[in-house]
Design a protein around this motif. Structure first.
Motif, PDB file in Angstrom:
ATOM      1  N   SER A 383       4.164  21.590  13.164  1.00  0.00           N
ATOM      2  CA  SER A 383       3.268  20.838  12.712  1.00  0.00           C
ATOM      3  C   SER A 383       3.854  19.781  11.643  1.00  0.00           C
ATOM      4  N   PHE A 384       5.061  19.911  11.066  1.00  0.00           N
ATOM      5  CA  PHE A 384       5.745  18.909  10.582  1.00  0.00           C
ATOM      6  C   PHE A 384       6.379  17.968  11.145  1.00  0.00           C
ATOM      7  N   TYR A 385       6.709  18.159  12.533  1.00  0.00           N
ATOM      8  CA  TYR A 385       7.171  17.173  13.355  1.00  0.00           C
ATOM      9  C   TYR A 385       6.063  16.070  13.783  1.00  0.00           C
ATOM     10  N   ILE A 386       4.921  16.603  14.156  1.00  0.00           N
ATOM     11  CA  ILE A 386       3.764  15.601  14.445  1.00  0.00           C
ATOM     12  C   ILE A 386       3.268  15.105  13.235  1.00  0.00           C
ATOM     13  N   ALA A 387       3.366  15.659  12.089  1.00  0.00           N
ATOM     14  CA  ALA A 387       2.634  15.075  10.673  1.00  0.00           C
ATOM     15  C   ALA A 387       3.689  13.947  10.489  1.00  0.00           C
ATOM     16  N   SER A 388       4.965  13.940  10.631  1.00  0.00           N
ATOM     17  CA  SER A 388       5.976  12.797  10.355  1.00  0.00           C
ATOM     18  C   SER A 388       5.798  11.887  11.305  1.00  0.00           C
ATOM     19  N   LYS A 389       5.416  11.975  12.441  1.00  0.00           N
ATOM     20  CA  LYS A 389       5.387  10.952  13.615  1.00  0.00           C
ATOM     21  C   LYS A 389       4.113  10.289  13.933  1.00  0.00           C
ATOM     22  N   ILE A 390       2.877  10.923  13.407  1.00  0.00           N
ATOM     23  CA  ILE A 390       1.771  10.352  13.931  1.00  0.00           C
ATOM     24  C   ILE A 390       1.394   9.094  13.513  1.00  0.00           C
ATOM     25  N   PRO A 391       0.750   8.193  14.368  1.00  0.00           N
ATOM     26  CA  PRO A 391       0.645   6.885  13.827  1.00  0.00           C
ATOM     27  C   PRO A 391      -0.784   6.534  12.823  1.00  0.00           C
ATOM     28  N   VAL A 392      -0.668   7.169  11.687  1.00  0.00           N
ATOM     29  CA  VAL A 392      -1.762   7.193  10.674  1.00  0.00           C
ATOM     30  C   VAL A 392      -1.068   6.584   9.411  1.00  0.00           C
ATOM     31  N   SER A 393      -2.009   6.368   8.522  1.00  0.00           N
ATOM     32  CA  SER A 393      -1.750   5.490   7.147  1.00  0.00           C
ATOM     33  C   SER A 393      -0.874   6.722   6.256  1.00  0.00           C
ATOM     34  N   GLU A 394       0.092   6.076   5.553  1.00  0.00           N
ATOM     35  CA  GLU A 394       0.711   6.993   4.555  1.00  0.00           C
ATOM     36  C   GLU A 394      -0.183   7.929   3.846  1.00  0.00           C
ATOM     37  N   SER A 395      -1.291   7.717   3.270  1.00  0.00           N
ATOM     38  CA  SER A 395      -2.544   8.583   2.703  1.00  0.00           C
ATOM     39  C   SER A 395      -2.590   9.677   3.579  1.00  0.00           C
ATOM     40  N   THR A 396      -2.928   9.533   4.738  1.00  0.00           N
ATOM     41  CA  THR A 396      -3.370  10.549   5.486  1.00  0.00           C
ATOM     42  C   THR A 396      -2.191  11.424   5.884  1.00  0.00           C
ATOM     43  N   ARG A 397      -0.853  10.817   6.061  1.00  0.00           N
ATOM     44  CA  ARG A 397       0.307  11.702   6.287  1.00  0.00           C
ATOM     45  C   ARG A 397       0.383  12.501   4.781  1.00  0.00           C
ATOM     46  N   GLN A 398       0.173  11.916   3.656  1.00  0.00           N
ATOM     47  CA  GLN A 398       0.454  12.910   2.375  1.00  0.00           C
ATOM     48  C   GLN A 398      -0.444  13.778   2.598  1.00  0.00           C
ATOM     49  N   GLU A 399      -1.799  13.595   2.885  1.00  0.00           N
ATOM     50  CA  GLU A 399      -2.816  14.573   3.283  1.00  0.00           C
ATOM     51  C   GLU A 399      -2.376  15.902   4.050  1.00  0.00           C
ATOM     52  N   LEU A 400      -1.451  15.505   5.145  1.00  0.00           N
ATOM     53  CA  LEU A 400      -1.091  16.713   5.920  1.00  0.00           C
ATOM     54  C   LEU A 400       0.021  17.234   5.178  1.00  0.00           C
ATOM     55  N   LEU A 401       0.812  16.733   4.572  1.00  0.00           N
ATOM     56  CA  LEU A 401       1.946  17.233   3.644  1.00  0.00           C
ATOM     57  C   LEU A 401       1.162  18.379   2.570  1.00  0.00           C
ATOM     58  N   GLU A 402       0.312  18.084   2.167  1.00  0.00           N
ATOM     59  CA  GLU A 402      -0.388  18.897   1.339  1.00  0.00           C
ATOM     60  C   GLU A 402      -1.160  19.929   1.720  1.00  0.00           C
ATOM     61  N   ILE A 403      -1.313  20.007   2.782  1.00  0.00           N
ATOM     62  CA  ILE A 403      -2.062  21.085   3.451  1.00  0.00           C
ATOM     63  C   ILE A 403      -1.260  22.597   3.543  1.00  0.00           C
ATOM     64  N   ASP A 404      -1.843  23.426   2.990  1.00  0.00           N
ATOM     65  CA  ASP A 404      -1.009  24.754   2.824  1.00  0.00           C
ATOM     66  C   ASP A 404      -1.648  25.660   3.926  1.00  0.00           C
ATOM     67  N   GLY A 405      -0.955  26.215   4.887  1.00  0.00           N
ATOM     68  CA  GLY A 405      -1.407  26.888   6.130  1.00  0.00           C
ATOM     69  C   GLY A 405      -1.201  26.148   7.392  1.00  0.00           C
ATOM     70  N   ILE A 406      -0.156  26.779   8.233  1.00  0.00           N
ATOM     71  CA  ILE A 406      -0.003  26.191   9.435  1.00  0.00           C
ATOM     72  C   ILE A 406      -1.113  25.956  10.452  1.00  0.00           C
ATOM     73  N   SER A 407      -2.009  26.976  10.409  1.00  0.00           N
ATOM     74  CA  SER A 407      -3.076  26.658  11.369  1.00  0.00           C
ATOM     75  C   SER A 407      -3.904  25.874  10.970  1.00  0.00           C
ATOM     76  N   TYR A 408      -4.116  25.579   9.705  1.00  0.00           N
ATOM     77  CA  TYR A 408      -5.176  24.498   9.053  1.00  0.00           C
ATOM     78  C   TYR A 408      -4.411  22.936   9.347  1.00  0.00           C
ATOM     79  N   ARG A 409      -3.193  23.026   9.086  1.00  0.00           N
ATOM     80  CA  ARG A 409      -2.431  21.946   9.298  1.00  0.00           C
ATOM     81  C   ARG A 409      -2.379  21.160  10.659  1.00  0.00           C
ATOM     82  N   LEU A 410      -2.471  22.364  11.644  1.00  0.00           N
ATOM     83  CA  LEU A 410      -2.418  21.993  13.040  1.00  0.00           C
ATOM     84  C   LEU A 410      -3.749  21.604  13.661  1.00  0.00           C
TER      85      LEU A 410
END
Length: 528
Positions: A383-410
């Protein structure tokens, strides 16, 4: 001597003409990139659905991940132990614009300012958590120019560093653990500091086998995309083999999940103690019903309806019999409810391993990455690997970083992978590229962080094709993030915003011949 000077002048003019021809060639390649896209795709070994490498791809992608442009850096030979979740500590902080650091991601730094040099010096010598800094995304508001700081960041371990003659530092760090920023300040020495609390990461959720009993569907495999599942896979993915690999604390958490699911299958006998409450509710309902009937019905046989004791007793006896019958039938019927299970797809929606497999399959189709089976077995890291590489804006990637829960992030990443199609300019919304144009030029993936000589860190996504970009200035070979390629600044042709760089091969045998690097901080959140 005069002839010799003329010869030198002519030679200089020839060189200028060659440089102009090269610049014109680059402009023609930008304009006619659609025509040459098939050749580039063949050279890079990628198709419309993913990016990859083949025998025609001659660039060594490991060079980009080593950040060789920083020169010789010394390994610290120190690996930081993971901190316990909930731990509170103070760290020297780095607030970076346009950067969202995830665990396991690499972050290079060119440290020039005195206060940040002091922050690195303190990190190298601190006792509690040596070689560790905190990294938080800083965001500048485009309307009022004010800078805000995210409340969730990532600790970074200093893996390599080099002190230059002018006192500056070249540093290579690696993300470790997420944290919440409780407060921040600047100490007497000018070092930016912060009090952080390490976020307790949850365990990957797995569908409890006991929740299905003997009704586990034969095609309930999460390990294989096709859904086929043999006896060996069943044994390997069973709870018994899974629990054997867990620690005592993790096993208790997993068992509690099973108990909570199986608890719905049976009815506690203590429920019979509520019979009195049920009887009271039935009596009250019956009393209200009789009162309602007495108010709205007409007296029979000329009776006034008052003082008829025999009729009252008859009604009372019938009412008690009805209450007893209803109460007994209700409870007996409740106790006879057959055991039922949630459908498999309900559990699969939050099974971390099923979600990890689905996300990995989608990522492989888009990027053409090699087998990710190792990461599928570790859904948190995936989940962290894809979040760090996905082609989206930095604000969306910050949103992914702040999600608590592996299933919810995936689940959120799968949603993004399904919906993200176009890469647009943040300012004018002009289409720059498509998701399928991503190109892997680093062993770290199609998006990575790089630092320029002035200390500015840029997160760059690499693309084999881009639209509507104008080249600014000549091609420069010095301080190239990709050895063997010269870089040229590129602006959005519509709004003239600096979008990134065009990288062109300086060696004829180097393939791909050219590719683009787009700054994620300039990518719009509009992906349709």
């Amino acid at each position: 001597m005069a002839d010799e000077s003329i010869s030198e002048r002519e030679r200089h003019q020839i060189e200028q003409i060659l440089e102009l021809d090269l610049e014109e060639l680059l402009v023609e390649e930008v304009d006619s990139l659609h025509d040459s896209s098939d050749d580039d795709r063949h050279a890079t070994g990628r198709g419309h659905d993913g990016a990859g490498t083949s025998s025609g791809f001659t660039f060594n992608t490991c060079l980009a991940s080593l950040h060789t442009y920083l020169g010789d850096v010394e390994d610290t030979h120190h690996r930081v132990a993971f901190l316990e979740g909930g731990a509170i500590l103070n760290l020297p902080m780095f607030y970076l614009e346009g950067v969202v650091l995830f665990p396991e991601a690499t972050l290079p730094l060119r440290v020039i300012e005195a206060n940040f040099i002091a922050a690195i010096e303190r990190a190298l010598t601190q006792v509690d958590v040596p070689f560790t800094i905190g990294v938080v995304r800083a965001h500048r508001n485009r309307d009022n120019g004010r800078t805000t700081f995210s409340t969730v960041g990532t600790t970074a371990e200093i893996r390599q560093y080099r002190r230059l003659e002018d006192g500056s530092l070249n540093v290579v760090t690696r993300g470790q653990q997420r944290f919440r920023l409780r407060r921040r300040w600047i100490d007497a020495e000018g070092v930016p500091c912060g009090e952080i609390q390490i976020i307790q990461e949850d365990l990957p959720l797995r569908t409890p086998r006991d929740a299905f009993g003997d009704r586990l569907p034969s095609n309930a495999s999460c390990a294989k995309p096709g859904g086929s599942r043999d006896d060996k896979d069943l044994e390997e993915n069973s709870d018994e083999s899974f629990e054997s690999s867990l620690s005592l604390t993790e096993r208790k958490v997993h068992q509690s999940a099973i108990v909570s699911c199986s608890g719905y299958d049976t009815i506690d006998e203590s429920a019979s103690s509520d019979d009195d409450k049920s009887e009271f509710q039935f009596q009250r309902a019956h009393h209200d019903s009789e009162s309602d009937e007495s108010l709205h019905s007409e007296p029979e046989n000329g009776d006034s309806g008052f003082g008829n004791s025999s009729m009252s007793r008859l009604h009372s006896d019938q009412g008690k019999q009805r209450i007893s019958c209803l109460r007994n039938s209700n409870i007996n019927q409740l106790r006879r409810v057959p055991r039922t299970f949630w459908p498999f797809w309900v559990y699969r929606m939050y099974d971390s391993y099923c979600l990890a497999q689905k996300a990995a399959d989608m990522w492989k189709q888009i990027v053409g990455a090699p087998s990710m089976e190792g990461l599928v077995k570790k859904p948190d890291l995936l989940s962290f690997y894809i979040a760090s590489k996905i082609p989206v804006s930095e604000s969306t990637r910050q949103e992914l970083l702040e999600i608590d829960g592996i299933s919810y992030r995936l689940r959120r990443e799968i949603e993004l992978l399904e919906s993200v199609d176009l890469i647009r300019c943040r300012n004018c919304q002009a289409v720059i590229a498509r998701r399928s144009d991503m190109l892997v030029m680093s062993s770290d993936g199609p998006l990575g962080a790089y630092v320029n000589p002035h200390g500015f860190v840029h997160e760059v996504m690499t693309l084999y094709r881009a639209f509507g970009l104008a080249l600014i200035g000549p091609a420069v070979r010095e301080y190239s993030w990709f050895p063997g390629y010269a870089w040229t600044i590129t602006n959005c042709a519509s709004c003239e915003t600096q979008m990134g760089w065009l990288f062109t091969a300086t060696n004829k045998n180097l393939k791909p011949r050219l590719f683009w690097g787009i700054r994620s901080s300039q990518v719009s959140e509009n992906t349709h």
